[in-house]
Design a protein around this motif. Structure first.
Motif, mmCIF file in Angstrom:
data_model
loop_
_atom_site.group_PDB
_atom_site.id
_atom_site.type_symbol
_atom_site.label_atom_id
_atom_site.label_comp_id
_atom_site.label_asym_id
_atom_site.label_seq_id
_atom_site.Cartn_x
_atom_site.Cartn_y
_atom_site.Cartn_z
ATOM 1 N N ASP B 156 11.461 1.024 6.199
ATOM 2 C CA ASP B 156 12.070 1.560 7.427
ATOM 3 C C ASP B 156 13.486 2.064 7.143
ATOM 4 O O ASP B 156 14.244 2.338 8.084
ATOM 5 N N MET B 157 13.843 2.177 5.863
ATOM 6 C CA MET B 157 15.204 2.611 5.531
ATOM 7 C C MET B 157 15.220 4.111 5.256
ATOM 8 O O MET B 157 14.177 4.754 5.202
ATOM 9 N N ASP B 158 16.433 4.647 5.114
ATOM 10 C CA ASP B 158 16.569 6.110 4.987
ATOM 11 C C ASP B 158 15.907 6.809 6.164
ATOM 12 O O ASP B 158 15.208 7.822 5.991
ATOM 13 N N SER B 232 4.679 -3.466 0.465
ATOM 14 C CA SER B 232 5.657 -3.003 1.461
ATOM 15 C C SER B 232 5.248 -3.448 2.869
ATOM 16 O O SER B 232 6.086 -3.571 3.760
ATOM 17 N N MET B 233 3.975 -3.663 3.048
ATOM 18 C CA MET B 233 3.446 -4.099 4.345
ATOM 19 C C MET B 233 3.440 -5.624 4.404
ATOM 20 O O MET B 233 3.466 -6.251 3.349
ATOM 21 N N PRO B 234 3.382 -6.235 5.594
ATOM 22 C CA PRO B 234 3.324 -5.641 6.936
ATOM 23 C C PRO B 234 4.700 -5.433 7.585
ATOM 24 O O PRO B 234 4.858 -5.685 8.782
ATOM 25 N N HIS B 235 5.667 -4.966 6.803
ATOM 26 C CA HIS B 235 6.978 -4.622 7.370
ATOM 27 C C HIS B 235 6.804 -3.358 8.221
ATOM 28 O O HIS B 235 6.104 -2.439 7.812
ATOM 29 N N VAL B 236 7.463 -3.327 9.367
ATOM 30 C CA VAL B 236 7.432 -2.088 10.163
ATOM 31 C C VAL B 236 8.219 -1.002 9.438
ATOM 32 O O VAL B 236 9.197 -1.335 8.756
ATOM 33 N N PRO B 237 7.882 0.256 9.587
ATOM 34 C CA PRO B 237 6.738 0.831 10.304
ATOM 35 C C PRO B 237 5.416 0.475 9.629
ATOM 36 O O PRO B 237 5.322 0.502 8.406
ATOM 37 N N LEU B 238 4.431 0.151 10.462
ATOM 38 C CA LEU B 238 3.138 -0.301 9.942
ATOM 39 C C LEU B 238 2.226 0.882 9.617
ATOM 40 O O LEU B 238 2.020 1.765 10.451
ATOM 41 N N PHE B 239 1.688 0.848 8.399
ATOM 42 C CA PHE B 239 0.751 1.893 7.973
ATOM 43 C C PHE B 239 -0.425 1.248 7.241
ATOM 44 O O PHE B 239 -0.242 0.283 6.521
ATOM 45 N N ARG B 240 -1.585 1.829 7.432
ATOM 46 C CA ARG B 240 -2.751 1.379 6.668
ATOM 47 C C ARG B 240 -3.590 2.617 6.377
ATOM 48 O O ARG B 240 -3.504 3.628 7.063
ATOM 49 N N SER B 241 -4.433 2.493 5.382
ATOM 50 C CA SER B 241 -5.210 3.668 4.984
ATOM 51 C C SER B 241 -6.332 3.909 5.991
ATOM 52 O O SER B 241 -6.656 3.039 6.810
ATOM 53 N N GLU B 242 -6.897 5.091 5.895
ATOM 54 C CA GLU B 242 -7.912 5.563 6.841
ATOM 55 C C GLU B 242 -9.014 4.513 7.088
ATOM 56 O O GLU B 242 -9.367 4.229 8.238
ATOM 57 N N LYS B 243 -9.476 3.938 6.009
ATOM 58 C CA LYS B 243 -10.604 3.003 6.065
ATOM 59 C C LYS B 243 -10.310 1.772 6.934
ATOM 60 O O LYS B 243 -11.228 1.122 7.440
ATOM 61 N N PHE B 244 -9.039 1.437 7.072
ATOM 62 C CA PHE B 244 -8.702 0.209 7.792
ATOM 63 C C PHE B 244 -8.239 0.450 9.226
ATOM 64 O O PHE B 244 -7.913 -0.499 9.936
ATOM 65 N N LYS B 245 -8.231 1.714 9.631
ATOM 66 C CA LYS B 245 -7.768 2.011 10.985
ATOM 67 C C LYS B 245 -8.733 1.471 12.027
ATOM 68 O O LYS B 245 -9.941 1.699 11.942
ATOM 69 N N ASN B 246 -8.175 0.792 13.001
ATOM 70 C CA ASN B 246 -8.954 0.261 14.128
ATOM 71 C C ASN B 246 -10.056 -0.704 13.715
ATOM 72 O O ASN B 246 -11.070 -0.817 14.391
ATOM 73 N N ARG B 247 -9.862 -1.391 12.608
ATOM 74 C CA ARG B 247 -10.844 -2.390 12.191
ATOM 75 C C ARG B 247 -10.600 -3.720 12.896
ATOM 76 O O ARG B 247 -11.516 -4.504 13.115
ATOM 77 N N SER B 248 -9.349 -3.989 13.204
ATOM 78 C CA SER B 248 -9.003 -5.297 13.753
ATOM 79 C C SER B 248 -8.802 -5.202 15.261
ATOM 80 O O SER B 248 -8.275 -4.210 15.761
ATOM 81 N N THR B 249 -9.199 -6.267 15.968
ATOM 82 C CA THR B 249 -8.904 -6.303 17.404
ATOM 83 C C THR B 249 -7.437 -6.666 17.634
ATOM 84 O O THR B 249 -6.960 -6.632 18.756
ATOM 85 N N ALA B 250 -6.732 -7.023 16.563
ATOM 86 C CA ALA B 250 -5.316 -7.380 16.701
ATOM 87 C C ALA B 250 -4.403 -6.175 16.507
ATOM 88 O O ALA B 250 -3.214 -6.328 16.222
ATOM 89 N N GLY B 251 -4.949 -4.971 16.679
ATOM 90 C CA GLY B 251 -4.112 -3.780 16.634
ATOM 91 C C GLY B 251 -3.708 -3.384 15.218
ATOM 92 O O GLY B 251 -4.308 -3.826 14.231
ATOM 93 N N ILE B 252 -2.682 -2.512 15.137
ATOM 94 C CA ILE B 252 -2.248 -2.000 13.829
ATOM 95 C C ILE B 252 -1.885 -3.153 12.906
ATOM 96 O O ILE B 252 -2.205 -3.148 11.719
ATOM 97 N N TYR B 253 -1.181 -4.139 13.453
ATOM 98 C CA TYR B 253 -0.780 -5.263 12.610
ATOM 99 C C TYR B 253 -2.006 -5.922 11.974
ATOM 100 O O TYR B 253 -2.013 -6.247 10.781
ATOM 101 N N GLY B 254 -3.037 -6.089 12.770
ATOM 102 C CA GLY B 254 -4.273 -6.677 12.261
ATOM 103 C C GLY B 254 -4.909 -5.816 11.180
ATOM 104 O O GLY B 254 -5.355 -6.321 10.144
ATOM 105 N N ASP B 255 -4.930 -4.499 11.410
ATOM 106 C CA ASP B 255 -5.468 -3.580 10.389
ATOM 107 C C ASP B 255 -4.706 -3.746 9.071
ATOM 108 O O ASP B 255 -5.298 -3.788 7.992
ATOM 109 N N VAL B 256 -3.378 -3.800 9.188
ATOM 110 C CA VAL B 256 -2.527 -3.874 7.995
ATOM 111 C C VAL B 256 -2.806 -5.167 7.223
ATOM 112 O O VAL B 256 -2.932 -5.167 5.994
ATOM 113 N N ILE B 257 -2.933 -6.271 7.946
ATOM 114 C CA ILE B 257 -3.226 -7.545 7.279
ATOM 115 C C ILE B 257 -4.619 -7.497 6.647
ATOM 116 O O ILE B 257 -4.827 -8.002 5.539
ATOM 117 N N GLU B 258 -5.553 -6.866 7.322
ATOM 118 C CA GLU B 258 -6.892 -6.771 6.732
ATOM 119 C C GLU B 258 -6.871 -5.951 5.444
ATOM 120 O O GLU B 258 -7.602 -6.248 4.494
#
Lengths: 462, 462
Positions: B156-158, B232-258
């Motif tokens: 989240d720097m720069d 670098s994850m799960p530090h905000v800003p949260l990003f995950r690759s295409e395959k993990f999008k919307n996999r978790s019911t816990a939102g982006i954070y859940g996707d990132v942890i998965e």
């Protein structure tokens, strides 16, 4: 060929076709005031629960499994009947549970799990705490159980107030909780309708309940049986047998949980040793959340908010494991489930009939056996006879909140909305951004409340 | 007979005698801002972490494992050096971490894990976030790592403040967190001392870090290697690759942890596939607690209080698993441990020498390998350069408390005392009843503070 072998073979053939399953034995292990966070496999940093952890690995751990109410009597009424306690009169906003001077109990017209399973030829045995009425007509043996050994209500009831006052005057306030002695409480130990003694040695309760349960299993292993083992622990006053004293770094509470964990291990071991593990469904859960007013003498709700007595998640979401080797698909289930659903689930698994008109019970068997989504999509959170909150899918809407045992009730003009999947701790109100979700839940509430009928309040009965 | 086979055989013989163990490969997987409660096996009700759960079952899960500080830079300095950051100047009470305009970094005289293992002939590779100085002399490749691919500080720097302002003006406040795009941040992606690009596609970070790690393992499998994979994850800003999008019911954070969980699975699978699992020690942990100010974009500390930036348990007690099939005794360890101890532990396991005069590192190898009690009995909780709290055994004494990112500091005339084994949530102050314990901890504090020497503050260096 022995008859049981033949039956097993036939069952196997039938099972393979996916049509009907042999009637499994049922064991329900129900603890008292254990918190969501009180298993190692639910993240407790100190408590040692290797038997529960193993049970969870071999079985299904449910992470959104609710009891029917946040205190003892109505929670147990919900488990036994598959109906919200507000339908049976087994809840009240004044006296929240039954007391030794209560005149009420589970109405005869309620059809219990035990009655249902008895009608299918099950041997039905109960060991432990009942708390659905202590007058003869309300006791387990008049509610479908062939046998019962245990105490009729909580282990802190029938207190010898004079003596406790004296002890605390000498040793300091609260000493009767910190250093409890069985004789401070005159709670009866019963067998069937007979009082065996008053003030039983509470240090032996968990151990004796376990031994009695094992005896029941061994005596009935040739026929389908239903065992309801309702531990008195870890409800205060906390007691554990000699062997478990000072075993845990988490104090008496830790010792007590370790003995319960041992008990679970003994029950599962018995099922394995007797060769009936793969024909026995075991459910482990608790009657309500941790009694946090007792500080370190109570458990913890882990990541959840609140505890016993409140409609925050910590009050009603419980540590829950289903186990049935070879039949239950091992894993972790995030879908909703409830003790209310045990009735319909067992009906489905045993071919029993659900005879009540109004029920709140969903059949979870397809989730247990095949990993299908749970049919339960909503949960109603009552405090006494009042509906405080409703969960639908990921969302929970609080119309009112109150701590378990404080007069801090708030009725919200604009209810609080949480996404429990993203925010299990109920910290981040998202009502403003989600008017449609609120409208949906309001409709669910209205439809539910339209089904309620006036009933006699059993808890206030004089 | 191939040389490696001969070495293995010799090692086996030596190991059996319990004298010396062949030098194992070392993999440290370090996440960013993941909370104690963010693994299913630590009780998260929604997040799915099957690979971490399995790693925990096969290995040792530590439930009282601490990082050296409650924010990024000093925590990482502690891991790399085995010394409290207050000794290396890598902490400050004003600027709590290094920023893109910082001139400081890990002093050259500090002896890193990588330098130590390199001196033993290890191939040393780092993938991921460094955050111990971005000027050339401070980079991983000048601190003992043969190679490095990653970002020099937080993702989240720069920040492109102008652009973010614009986006938020259009889409609403905080939109750059809720719907982050890599181009909002000009953070560089580097290889060695070379900037490969600015604003790399952050959706690919976890995936690419994983691939690079696997390449490193495969390339170095014939010799002892040390891999430091700092996600670098799960530090905000949260990003995950295409395959993990919307996999978790816990939102982006859940996707990132998965996705991180997937990454752990891939690394362990690679070790197994290459036949080196039983000669590789893997540690999984996080740099500090969850960033709760980001609400559902941050994780949870489970039963613990507070989060990132605070000296409550939630800020510094981390989800931690050690894994080394065949060598590490599977189980759950409640004893104290710290990232500070990795230095002495690896020195012990590899025969390396600890050359620094003042260290804060305990050798945990006997606990890992033989189930011996941990030699660590105390932990110091710094906020910047100030000692806020001390844990000794079960007890933690808070001299000062402050939320991670609020100006609510309290300095206690009478410090707060908690028994963490009985009260992991730090809810029940027991200072009044335990003056001796407080006196003990005060003595431990005084002895510790007498060892501190003035050092240059690297975080304020202009």
């Amino acid at each position: 060929m022995r008859k049981s072998t033949l039956i097993s073979l036939v069952s196997l053939v039938i099972c393979s076709c996916g049509l009907v399953r042999a009637e499994p034995n049922i064991v329900i292990i129900f603890t008292d005031d254990m918190g969501y966070g009180d298993m190692s496999c639910n993240g407790h940093p100190t408590l040692r629960t290797p038997n529960l952890d193993r049970m969870a690995t071999e079985g299904q751990k449910w992470t959104s499994f609710y009891v029917a109410a946040c205190v003892c009597t109505p929670s147990r009424a919900g488990l036994m009947t598959g109906r919200l306690p507000v339908r049976s009169g087994m809840c009240s906003s004044k006296r929240r549970v039954l007391f030794p001077d209560s005149k009420g109990g589970l109405p005869a017209k309620e059809h219990t799990l035990a009655e249902m399973l008895k009608s299918r030829g099950y041997a039905t045995g109960m060991v432990g705490k009942w708390h659905l009425g202590h007058l003869p007509q309300y006791l387990p043996t008049n509610n479908g159980f062939d046998s019962w050994y245990g105490i009729p209500y909580s282990n802190d009831m029938d207190a010898d107030h004079e003596r406790i006052k004296e002890v605390n005057a000498t040793n300091g306030r609260g000493d009767h909780w910190q250093n409890p002695r069985s004789e401070y409480w005159n709670v009866p130990l019963m067998e069937g309708e007979k009082i065996l003694m008053r003030s039983p040695d509470q240090e032996l309760l968990t151990k004796t309940y376990t031994e009695r349960s094992i005896e029941f299993i061994r005596a009935n292993k040739q026929r389908p049986f239903f065992l309801y083992l309702a531990h008195s622990m870890p409800h205060v006053p906390l007691f554990r047998s000699e062997k478990f004293k000072n075993r845990s770094t988490a104090g008496i509470y830790g010792d007590v949980i370790e003995e319960i964990d041992w008990s679970v291990g003994e029950v599962l071991k018995t099922l394995r040793d007797e060769g009936i593990a793969d024909n026995t469904l075991v459910l482990f859960t608790s009657d309500n959340g941790p009694w946090t007013r007792f500080k370190t003498l109570g458990g913890i709700a882990g990541p959840l908010r609140g505890g016993k007595g409140s409609t925050w998640e910590g009050g009603m979401r419980e540590p829950t494991i289903f186990w049935w080797p070879g039949s239950i698909k091992p894993g972790i289930v995030h879908d909703l489930g409830s003790t209310l659903d045990i009735k319909a689930t067992l009906a489905s698994l045993t071919g029993a009939e659900l005879i009540e008109e109004q029920r709140d019970s969903y059949d979870l068997s397809a989730t247990l056996l095949h990993g299908a989504p749970s049919p339960r999509k909503e949960m109603f959170f009552y405090r006494g006879v009042e509906l405080f909150a409703v969960r639908h899918g990921s969302y929970k809407l609080h119309y009112s909140t109150q701590s378990g045992y404080k007069n801090d009730r708030v009725d919200y003009e604009k209810p609080l909305l949480y996404n429990l999947d993203m925010d299990p701790g109920e910290n981040y109100d998202i009502a403003d951004e989600n008017p449609e979700i609120i409208a949906d839940i309001n409709r669910i509430r209205d439809a539910h409340q339209a089904t309620l009928k006036p009933v006699e309040n059993q808890l206030e009965k004089k």
